[in-house]
Motif scaffolding. Structure first.
Motif, PDB file in Angstrom:
ATOM      1  N   UNK A 257     -16.082 -19.348   0.035  1.00  0.00           N
ATOM      2  CA  UNK A 257     -15.081 -18.709  -0.810  1.00  0.00           C
ATOM      3  C   UNK A 257     -15.490 -17.261  -1.037  1.00  0.00           C
ATOM      4  N   UNK A 258     -14.511 -16.445  -1.421  1.00  0.00           N
ATOM      5  CA  UNK A 258     -14.762 -15.060  -1.810  1.00  0.00           C
ATOM      6  C   UNK A 258     -14.440 -14.929  -3.285  1.00  0.00           C
ATOM      7  N   UNK A 259     -15.314 -14.225  -4.011  1.00  0.00           N
ATOM      8  CA  UNK A 259     -15.153 -14.043  -5.449  1.00  0.00           C
ATOM      9  C   UNK A 259     -15.068 -12.549  -5.766  1.00  0.00           C
ATOM     10  N   UNK A 260     -14.332 -12.235  -6.821  1.00  0.00           N
ATOM     11  CA  UNK A 260     -14.214 -10.844  -7.316  1.00  0.00           C
ATOM     12  C   UNK A 260     -14.660 -10.798  -8.768  1.00  0.00           C
ATOM     13  N   UNK A 261     -15.416  -9.748  -9.094  1.00  0.00           N
ATOM     14  CA  UNK A 261     -15.809  -9.526 -10.487  1.00  0.00           C
ATOM     15  C   UNK A 261     -15.269  -8.179 -10.945  1.00  0.00           C
ATOM     16  N   UNK A 262     -14.703  -8.157 -12.129  1.00  0.00           N
ATOM     17  CA  UNK A 262     -14.155  -6.934 -12.715  1.00  0.00           C
ATOM     18  C   UNK A 262     -14.834  -6.693 -14.054  1.00  0.00           C
ATOM     19  N   UNK A 263     -15.641  -5.654 -14.128  1.00  0.00           N
ATOM     20  CA  UNK A 263     -16.349  -5.350 -15.360  1.00  0.00           C
ATOM     21  C   UNK A 263     -17.230  -6.496 -15.799  1.00  0.00           C
ATOM     22  N   UNK A 264     -17.102  -6.892 -17.051  1.00  0.00           N
ATOM     23  CA  UNK A 264     -17.904  -7.984 -17.608  1.00  0.00           C
ATOM     24  C   UNK A 264     -17.147  -9.306 -17.649  1.00  0.00           C
ATOM     25  N   UNK A 265     -15.983  -9.361 -17.030  1.00  0.00           N
ATOM     26  CA  UNK A 265     -15.246 -10.618 -16.963  1.00  0.00           C
ATOM     27  C   UNK A 265     -15.938 -11.586 -16.008  1.00  0.00           C
ATOM     28  N   UNK A 266     -15.596 -12.869 -16.127  1.00  0.00           N
ATOM     29  CA  UNK A 266     -16.116 -13.857 -15.209  1.00  0.00           C
ATOM     30  C   UNK A 266     -15.645 -13.579 -13.787  1.00  0.00           C
ATOM     31  N   UNK A 267     -16.406 -14.093 -12.838  1.00  0.00           N
ATOM     32  CA  UNK A 267     -15.983 -14.042 -11.452  1.00  0.00           C
ATOM     33  C   UNK A 267     -14.660 -14.811 -11.287  1.00  0.00           C
ATOM     34  N   UNK A 268     -13.815 -14.326 -10.367  1.00  0.00           N
ATOM     35  CA  UNK A 268     -12.549 -14.973 -10.040  1.00  0.00           C
ATOM     36  C   UNK A 268     -12.573 -15.348  -8.562  1.00  0.00           C
ATOM     37  N   UNK A 269     -12.300 -16.605  -8.265  1.00  0.00           N
ATOM     38  CA  UNK A 269     -12.221 -17.037  -6.875  1.00  0.00           C
ATOM     39  C   UNK A 269     -10.919 -16.529  -6.266  1.00  0.00           C
ATOM     40  N   UNK A 270     -11.012 -15.943  -5.075  1.00  0.00           N
ATOM     41  CA  UNK A 270      -9.851 -15.376  -4.395  1.00  0.00           C
ATOM     42  C   UNK A 270      -9.361 -16.360  -3.339  1.00  0.00           C
ATOM     43  N   UNK A 271      -8.350 -17.113  -3.674  1.00  0.00           N
ATOM     44  CA  UNK A 271      -7.831 -18.124  -2.765  1.00  0.00           C
ATOM     45  C   UNK A 271      -6.973 -17.471  -1.677  1.00  0.00           C
TER      46      UNK A 271
END
Length: 331
Positions: A257-271
């Motif tokens: 999977x690929x994940x994105x992090x924005x600032x201090x938010x949790x990682x988001x899985x990129x489906x």
């Protein structure tokens, strides 16, 4: 205008495909190409490191290649300084670093790299008999003397004087390093993908590689490989990850999977990507900052126009992406 091209290692050389062209071309066949690096945007400079014939160089975006030194070394990583197109670095096995100041005409070894404290503890299970090597190199966008090197398996180390001296392992960087990327413009931001403990496949430095942090939250796997950063927003970054090395490299189901992090938010899985094939390359382009490209092990190239929220695969395809892929943007 020249179209965008993609170059990958294939296991038996390299392959190159260009947008709008139906077929790919293959180069350096018979060479064990381990790594690729590009120079500053629109220069057409590409370096290829091989395990059997040293460095090869292309000045036309990968159309033609010439041997460029270190023929007796097992080259595992290469890098070009963004601010000096004639400053090259090469990482080798057993772990060592070489530098060229003249575009690859001559090379000199960093003797101090052989003296880094703790080096005797570096061991790579991927390289029998556990011989560690330099897996990744990244150079500051502003200073050609500021470089970080990642060892598989052992350390992430830093030099601020072009390799004359080196630090020990940097605090909280991932010791099993697979990739390093410096931000395109912000010289304080460096990113790492690696096999992180506790399902933390990415690390980031905000002080030029001095110290690191492995943020968690939102992750369900920890074997990281490729890493990339948004070209204009350094707090947005991406990492590809699997559940472990056997899944990632096994060729059946990568569980990726690929994940994105924005600032201090949790990682988001990129489906939207097929998780059965490992994303060995994540790439961004300063000319198109919200766009993201992924090169998968099966040779497919995927593109997102919106930071990974939506994906579609390119019509063009490579034979394989065997651990590395680079992008040569339009002139």
């Amino acid at each position: 205008m020249r179209a965008r091209s993609f170059i990958s290692t294939t296991g038996t050389g390299i392959a190159r495909v260009t947008e709008g062209e139906p077929s790919n071309t293959e180069h350096l066949q018979g060479h064990s190409v381990s790594s690729l690096a590009t120079g500053a945007a629109k220069t057409g400079l590409v370096l290829a490191g091989t395990e059997d014939s040293g460095i090869f160089l292309s000045s036309d975006g990968g159309v033609t290649w010439t041997q460029s030194g270190l023929a007796d070394e097992t080259v595992m990583a290469v890098a070009v300084a963004p601010s000096d197109p004639r400053r090259f670095y090469a990482g080798v096995r057993p772990s060592g670093v070489f530098r060229s100041d003249d575009g690859g005409e001559t090379w000199g070894e960093s003797e101090s790299f052989r003296q880094i404290r703790g080096r005797r503890m570096w061991r790579s299970p991927a390289s029998p008999p556990f011989t560690a090597y330099v897996q990744a190199l990244a150079v500051s966008p502003d200073d050609p003397d500021l470089v970080v090197a990642g060892i598989e398996f052992g350390a992430v180390v830093r030099s601020a004087d072009g390799g004359e001296t080196w630090s020990n392992h940097r605090p909280k960087a991932i010791r099993d390093c697979h990739s390093l990327v410096w931000h395109a413009t912000e010289g304080e931001f460096v990113y790492e993908g690696g096999a992180g403990i506790g399902k933390r496949p990415g690390a980031r430095s905000t002080d030029g590689g001095e110290s690191w942090r492995k943020p968690g939250g939102g992750l369900d796997r920890g074997y990281g490989w490729s890493v990339a950063a948004h070209p204009t927003k350094p707090t947005i970054w991406y990492v590809s990850a699997s559940t472990g090395p056997f899944a990632a490299h096994g060729g059946d189901d990568a569980k990726a999977a690929v994940f994105r992090r924005t600032g201090e938010r949790n990682w988001v899985r990129l489906d939207g990507l097929p998780g059965t094939s490992m994303p060995y390359a994540l790439l961004t382009d300063p000319a198109m900052p919200d766009h993201l490209w992924a090169g998968l092990a099966d040779g497919s190239i995927w593109h997102s126009p919106n930071r990974g929220d939506d994906w579609d695969h390119l019509d063009e395809r490579l034979p394989a992406v065997e651990r590395a892929m680079v992008m040569v943007p339009p002139a």
